[in-house]
Motif scaffolding. Sequence first.
Motif, mmCIF file in Angstrom:
data_model
loop_
_atom_site.group_PDB
_atom_site.id
_atom_site.type_symbol
_atom_site.label_atom_id
_atom_site.label_comp_id
_atom_site.label_asym_id
_atom_site.label_seq_id
_atom_site.Cartn_x
_atom_site.Cartn_y
_atom_site.Cartn_z
ATOM 1 N N GLY A 191 3.186 -2.677 -9.870
ATOM 2 C CA GLY A 191 4.196 -3.004 -8.915
ATOM 3 C C GLY A 191 3.224 -3.509 -7.805
ATOM 4 O O GLY A 191 1.892 -3.262 -7.714
ATOM 5 N N PRO A 192 3.747 -4.119 -6.678
ATOM 6 C CA PRO A 192 2.953 -4.651 -5.805
ATOM 7 C C PRO A 192 2.249 -3.661 -4.750
ATOM 8 O O PRO A 192 1.293 -3.806 -4.226
ATOM 9 C CB PRO A 192 3.896 -5.392 -4.712
ATOM 10 C CG PRO A 192 5.159 -5.744 -5.640
ATOM 11 C CD PRO A 192 5.044 -4.796 -6.754
ATOM 12 N N THR A 193 2.798 -2.564 -4.675
ATOM 13 C CA THR A 193 2.425 -1.491 -3.869
ATOM 14 C C THR A 193 1.162 -0.818 -4.422
ATOM 15 O O THR A 193 -0.047 -0.581 -3.896
ATOM 16 C CB THR A 193 3.270 -0.441 -3.491
ATOM 17 O OG1 THR A 193 4.746 -1.073 -3.168
ATOM 18 C CG2 THR A 193 2.669 0.575 -2.751
ATOM 19 N N PHE A 194 1.160 -0.441 -5.732
ATOM 20 C CA PHE A 194 0.075 0.142 -6.375
ATOM 21 C C PHE A 194 -0.996 -1.162 -6.587
ATOM 22 O O PHE A 194 -2.119 -0.499 -6.444
ATOM 23 C CB PHE A 194 0.804 0.771 -7.739
ATOM 24 C CG PHE A 194 -0.283 1.499 -8.355
ATOM 25 C CD1 PHE A 194 -0.916 2.440 -7.747
ATOM 26 C CD2 PHE A 194 -0.797 1.421 -9.967
ATOM 27 C CE1 PHE A 194 -1.864 3.304 -8.392
ATOM 28 C CE2 PHE A 194 -1.482 2.198 -10.378
ATOM 29 C CZ PHE A 194 -2.138 3.170 -9.718
ATOM 30 N N ASP B 234 3.553 -5.918 1.193
ATOM 31 C CA ASP B 234 4.682 -6.812 1.117
ATOM 32 C C ASP B 234 4.202 -8.379 0.850
ATOM 33 O O ASP B 234 4.810 -9.161 0.339
ATOM 34 C CB ASP B 234 5.192 -6.831 2.482
ATOM 35 C CG ASP B 234 6.181 -5.701 2.871
ATOM 36 O OD1 ASP B 234 6.858 -5.261 1.636
ATOM 37 O OD2 ASP B 234 6.154 -5.070 3.944
ATOM 38 N N THR B 235 2.959 -8.542 1.618
ATOM 39 C CA THR B 235 2.233 -10.088 1.444
ATOM 40 C C THR B 235 1.990 -10.164 -0.256
ATOM 41 O O THR B 235 2.322 -11.138 -0.714
ATOM 42 C CB THR B 235 1.115 -10.053 2.132
ATOM 43 O OG1 THR B 235 1.278 -9.982 3.635
ATOM 44 C CG2 THR B 235 0.404 -11.448 1.772
ATOM 45 N N LEU B 236 1.545 -9.061 -0.650
ATOM 46 C CA LEU B 236 0.991 -9.217 -2.127
ATOM 47 C C LEU B 236 2.383 -9.329 -3.169
ATOM 48 O O LEU B 236 2.442 -10.235 -4.104
ATOM 49 C CB LEU B 236 0.264 -7.791 -2.657
ATOM 50 C CG LEU B 236 -0.055 -8.050 -4.062
ATOM 51 C CD1 LEU B 236 -0.907 -9.196 -4.486
ATOM 52 C CD2 LEU B 236 -0.815 -6.683 -4.424
ATOM 53 N N ARG B 237 3.644 -8.685 -2.602
ATOM 54 C CA ARG B 237 4.780 -8.711 -3.594
ATOM 55 C C ARG B 237 5.192 -10.304 -3.372
ATOM 56 O O ARG B 237 5.705 -11.076 -4.380
ATOM 57 C CB ARG B 237 5.920 -8.075 -2.769
ATOM 58 C CG ARG B 237 7.346 -8.063 -3.392
ATOM 59 C CD ARG B 237 8.397 -7.360 -2.850
ATOM 60 N NE ARG B 237 7.897 -5.548 -3.003
ATOM 61 C CZ ARG B 237 7.750 -5.091 -2.258
ATOM 62 N NH1 ARG B 237 7.632 -5.400 -0.769
ATOM 63 N NH2 ARG B 237 7.536 -3.879 -2.170
ATOM 64 N N LYS C 98 -4.805 -0.494 -5.611
ATOM 65 C CA LYS C 98 -5.927 -0.881 -6.340
ATOM 66 C C LYS C 98 -6.990 -1.996 -5.843
ATOM 67 O O LYS C 98 -8.206 -2.029 -6.047
ATOM 68 C CB LYS C 98 -5.525 -0.897 -7.793
ATOM 69 C CG LYS C 98 -4.885 0.071 -8.386
ATOM 70 C CD LYS C 98 -5.999 1.089 -8.766
ATOM 71 C CE LYS C 98 -5.477 2.317 -9.106
ATOM 72 N NZ LYS C 98 -6.360 3.407 -9.421
ATOM 73 N N LEU C 99 -6.278 -3.143 -5.101
ATOM 74 C CA LEU C 99 -7.131 -4.150 -4.897
ATOM 75 C C LEU C 99 -8.112 -3.877 -3.551
ATOM 76 O O LEU C 99 -9.144 -4.083 -3.491
ATOM 77 C CB LEU C 99 -6.238 -5.263 -4.182
ATOM 78 C CG LEU C 99 -5.495 -6.293 -5.424
ATOM 79 C CD1 LEU C 99 -4.846 -7.366 -4.530
ATOM 80 C CD2 LEU C 99 -6.917 -6.979 -6.162
ATOM 81 N N GLU C 100 -7.520 -2.995 -2.862
ATOM 82 C CA GLU C 100 -8.281 -2.251 -1.758
ATOM 83 C C GLU C 100 -9.324 -1.395 -2.134
ATOM 84 O O GLU C 100 -10.794 -1.491 -1.928
ATOM 85 C CB GLU C 100 -7.667 -1.601 -0.704
ATOM 86 C CG GLU C 100 -8.404 -1.092 0.493
ATOM 87 C CD GLU C 100 -7.559 -0.669 1.740
ATOM 88 O OE1 GLU C 100 -7.777 -0.366 2.594
ATOM 89 O OE2 GLU C 100 -6.034 -0.752 1.481
ATOM 90 N N GLU C 101 -8.891 -0.308 -3.387
ATOM 91 C CA GLU C 101 -9.889 0.798 -3.902
ATOM 92 C C GLU C 101 -11.098 0.076 -4.655
ATOM 93 O O GLU C 101 -12.043 0.259 -4.346
ATOM 94 C CB GLU C 101 -9.175 1.604 -4.712
ATOM 95 C CG GLU C 101 -8.177 2.662 -4.051
ATOM 96 C CD GLU C 101 -7.530 3.423 -4.800
ATOM 97 O OE1 GLU C 101 -8.030 3.385 -6.187
ATOM 98 O OE2 GLU C 101 -6.514 4.136 -4.447
ATOM 99 N N LEU D 152 4.616 -13.214 -11.134
ATOM 100 C CA LEU D 152 4.140 -12.090 -11.667
ATOM 101 C C LEU D 152 5.025 -10.667 -11.566
ATOM 102 O O LEU D 152 4.863 -9.791 -11.948
ATOM 103 C CB LEU D 152 2.718 -11.558 -11.175
ATOM 104 C CG LEU D 152 1.599 -12.457 -11.480
ATOM 105 C CD1 LEU D 152 0.269 -12.249 -10.929
ATOM 106 C CD2 LEU D 152 1.231 -12.320 -13.236
ATOM 107 N N TRP D 153 5.686 -10.816 -10.646
ATOM 108 C CA TRP D 153 6.814 -10.098 -10.253
ATOM 109 C C TRP D 153 8.178 -10.648 -9.871
ATOM 110 O O TRP D 153 8.296 -11.848 -9.413
ATOM 111 C CB TRP D 153 6.379 -9.326 -8.976
ATOM 112 C CG TRP D 153 7.236 -8.283 -8.308
ATOM 113 C CD1 TRP D 153 8.025 -8.220 -7.317
ATOM 114 C CD2 TRP D 153 7.259 -6.908 -8.861
ATOM 115 N NE1 TRP D 153 8.298 -7.116 -7.026
ATOM 116 C CE2 TRP D 153 8.105 -6.256 -8.056
ATOM 117 C CE3 TRP D 153 6.434 -6.234 -9.831
ATOM 118 C CZ2 TRP D 153 8.324 -4.741 -8.300
ATOM 119 C CZ3 TRP D 153 6.717 -4.900 -10.321
ATOM 120 C CH2 TRP D 153 7.598 -4.082 -9.144
ATOM 121 N N THR D 154 9.315 -9.825 -10.366
ATOM 122 C CA THR D 154 10.561 -10.416 -10.015
ATOM 123 C C THR D 154 11.071 -9.431 -9.218
ATOM 124 O O THR D 154 10.875 -8.171 -9.260
ATOM 125 C CB THR D 154 11.337 -10.493 -11.544
ATOM 126 O OG1 THR D 154 11.362 -9.151 -12.199
ATOM 127 C CG2 THR D 154 10.792 -11.594 -12.220
#
Length: 131
Positions: A90-93, A109-112, A97-100, A120-122
Amino acid sequence: MMTVLSISHNELSRFDTLQRVEQRELSAEDAAVLLGVSRRQVFRMLAAMRERGAEGLVSSKRGRPSNRRLSPARTDTAIALVREHYHDFGPTFAAEKLEEQHGIRISHDTLRKLMIEAGLWTTRQAQRLPL
């Protein structure tokens, strides 16, 4: 040639209030309280209205890209990494992970929004709709 002016409800309310100030039905102090701005800002808006009419009250930022937008290279990199490593997240996780893992700091929210644009997300509403 006549130009079409798109004006928001807030700007229309400002125009009406400032016209009342111009006609001396309302003081600048009262207008400032009504509009939620300083007395000085009321005079600035009055000057803009006198010079350009209702168009002077329309935000000059309208239609321009945000100064806080992400660079296309950064968004492309983020989406490529999500597509490669985190396509089932999901966008939050995925943002965590992108940051880590990659040092890319981006709000969930931006990634969502980016993931929805990339397919990639609905949204939950789209997931519920029958095909």
